[in-house]
Design a protein around this motif. Structure first.
Motif, short mmCIF file in Angstrom:
data_model
loop_
_atom_site.label_atom_id
_atom_site.label_comp_id
_atom_site.label_asym_id
_atom_site.label_seq_id
_atom_site.Cartn_x
_atom_site.Cartn_y
_atom_site.Cartn_z
N GLY A 155 2.98 3.63 9.71
CA GLY A 155 2.22 3.97 8.51
C GLY A 155 1.39 2.89 7.87
N ASP A 156 0.67 3.30 6.83
CA ASP A 156 -0.43 2.54 6.25
C ASP A 156 -1.36 2.13 7.38
OD1 ASP A 156 0.48 3.04 3.76
OD2 ASP A 156 0.96 0.98 3.22
N LEU A 157 -1.73 3.15 8.12
CA LEU A 157 -2.58 3.00 9.30
C LEU A 157 -4.00 2.63 8.89
CD1 LEU A 157 -1.42 6.36 10.97
CD2 LEU A 157 -0.33 4.12 11.21
N ASN A 278 9.83 5.31 10.18
CA ASN A 278 9.06 5.90 9.08
C ASN A 278 8.47 4.76 8.24
OD1 ASN A 278 12.25 6.54 8.71
ND2 ASN A 278 11.45 5.45 6.94
N HIS A 279 7.62 5.11 7.29
CA HIS A 279 6.92 4.07 6.52
C HIS A 279 7.78 3.47 5.41
CE1 HIS A 279 3.69 1.71 4.94
NE2 HIS A 279 3.84 2.27 3.75
N ILE A 280 8.01 4.24 4.36
CA ILE A 280 8.83 3.73 3.25
C ILE A 280 10.27 3.63 3.75
CG2 ILE A 280 9.72 4.24 0.93
CD1 ILE A 280 7.03 5.39 0.21
N GLY A 335 8.32 0.21 7.55
CA GLY A 335 7.29 -0.79 7.21
C GLY A 335 7.20 -0.91 5.70
N HIS A 336 5.98 -0.87 5.17
CA HIS A 336 5.67 -0.78 3.74
C HIS A 336 5.73 -2.10 2.98
CE1 HIS A 336 4.87 1.31 0.03
NE2 HIS A 336 6.06 1.12 -0.48
N PHE A 337 6.80 -2.92 3.15
CA PHE A 337 6.91 -4.15 2.35
C PHE A 337 6.21 -5.36 2.98
CE2 PHE A 337 10.22 -1.77 0.14
CZ PHE A 337 10.01 -2.16 -1.16
FE FE2 Z 1 2.89 1.26 2.16
#
Ligand code: FE2
Length: 394
Positions: A155-157, A278-280, A335-337
């Motif tokens: 994510g945050d592609l 997953n992202h978060i 991911g995310h952080f």
């Molecule tokens: Fe994010």
């Protein structure tokens, strides 16, 4: 039957017929071993049995001859859950044409390489735009040199779809699809917060009635936002851990996904390792490293149903762990952080390690630390993850 035949004839003649609603459609087809790798089901291409086909709601299995039937699909696409010993040729998902009541969708597969050991890459937060294109090229050159079996991107592609116009968001999605298409290995994506289209309506000026609003734009370009596949004896489950309430996103696994995860894992052997991505993140040290913020757009807390909760972790992660509690679930990826990290409980319950990877888009500063850009490479030997290595992207 006659009406369907007439529809087929009209479509073949290029005469438009009124679209069917999904509830009137039957999807059927074959999953087969595409022996000569031409994407066409030839006479010698035998069917593959027991392959799971899904519409993000129901899951059906192919018969002995490789055929399947999925009535009244819940989504505008169906996908094959890649089985062990095969890799899907081309896209794992296909759009359901709504111009016919009977839709044929086949999934050609190729035998997977027989190796007892392989690697895969966990990348995230590519935030793709014209400016960050060199980072994507950097990622590709590093991945090319590592030769993994596949890559997961959590994510945050793209740079942003939350607060921009349709034109801007679609051009970023198109750029992402184009860049990912240049990789020579399969790339499995899931959405991040930046893929949710238009929800910061005071900035995007997009209406909630827009046909691509929210999670729908991701699905148009990249298909199902939650799905699963097998590779090398491991069951991988991609999840959409980003939900939204009015203008703001937050970490959550929605109820439709929870029901689907239950169906998905019910046909997975209890000893088969499960890896989610997953992202978060479900749980994260990133939450305590980042400064508390009560300002938008990235505030720490959100109020859902009158209750304050964290936005940047998945508050209902225990619901996922409840479903998988009798399974072998060694790793949950996210991911995310933008900070590669690991978290585990010494109690052994849950017996899952929570891993995050860094951002591809560049280094970041958090908690007084400089956090490098990078990816994580996992080695799997005889169906077990035996190594985890963080690789900086300079
Ligand atoms: Fe994010």
């Amino acid at each position: 039957m006659k009406a369907k035949t007439l529809t087929a004839v009209l479509v073949a003649l290029g005469i438009s017929v009124s679209a069917q609603t999904l509830s009137q459609i039957s999807v059927h087809g074959f999953v087969y071993n595409d022996k000569n790798n031409n994407g066409v089901r030839d006479k010698n291409d035998e069917g593959i049995k027991d392959v799971m086909i899904s519409d993000q709601n129901a899951i059906v299995k192919t018969n002995t001859d490789g055929s399947y039937r999925l009535d009244n699909p819940a989504a505008k696409y169906v996908f094959a859950i890649q089985p062990n010993n095969y890799v899907i040729r081309g896209s794992f998902w296909k759009e359901v044409a709504t111009s016919q009541a009977e839709v044929n969708i086949d999934f050609p597969m190729l035998p997977a390489p027989r190796t007892s050991s392989f690697t895969f890459v966990h990348a995230s937060d590519t935030h793709l735009s014209e400016q960050s294109l060199p980072r994507m090229k950097k990622l590709k050159s590093v991945v090319d040199s590592l030769k993994p079996a596949f890559m997961l991107v959590t994510g945050d592609l793209i740079k942003d779809a939350l607060r921009v116009s349709e034109k801007e968001a679609t051009s970023l999605y198109e750029m992402y699809v184009r860049e990912i298409g240049k990789f020579s290995i399969p790339v499995w994506n899931v959405p991040g917060n930046h893929e949710i289209f238009g929800i910061e309506r005071h900035k995007s000026l997009v209406s909630e009635d827009h046909p691509l609003y929210g999670k729908k734009m991701y699905r148009k370009y990249l298909g199902p936002d939650y799905y699963s596949f097998f590779y090398g004896g491991i069951h991988f489950i991609g999840l959409n851990s980003v939900d939204y309430h009015d203008l703001w996103y937050y970490g959550n696994i929605d109820s439709a996904q929870l029901r689907w995860i239950e169906r998905d894992v019910s046909s997975v052997d209890k000893s088969t390792p499960i890896i989610t991505f997953n992202h978060i993140p479900f749980f994260s040290g990133g939450l305590s490293m980042s400064e508390y913020s009560d300002g938008e757009p990235g505030s720490t807390l959100i109020t859902i149903d009158g209750k304050k909760q964290y936005r940047h972790v998945v508050t209902n992660a225990p619901a996922v762990l409840e479903i998988t509690k009798n399974h072998n679930y060694p790793i949950a990826l996210a991911g995310h952080f933008h900070a590669a990290q690991k978290f585990a409980l010494d109690s052994g319950v849950p017996n899952t390690e929570f891993h995050q990877t860094a951002a591809v888009v560049g280094p970041t500063a958090d908690g007084g630390f400089q956090l490098p850009s990078g990816i994580v490479v996992y080695t799997v030997t005889n169906g077990k993850v035996t190594d985890r290595k963080f690789i900086k992207l300079k």
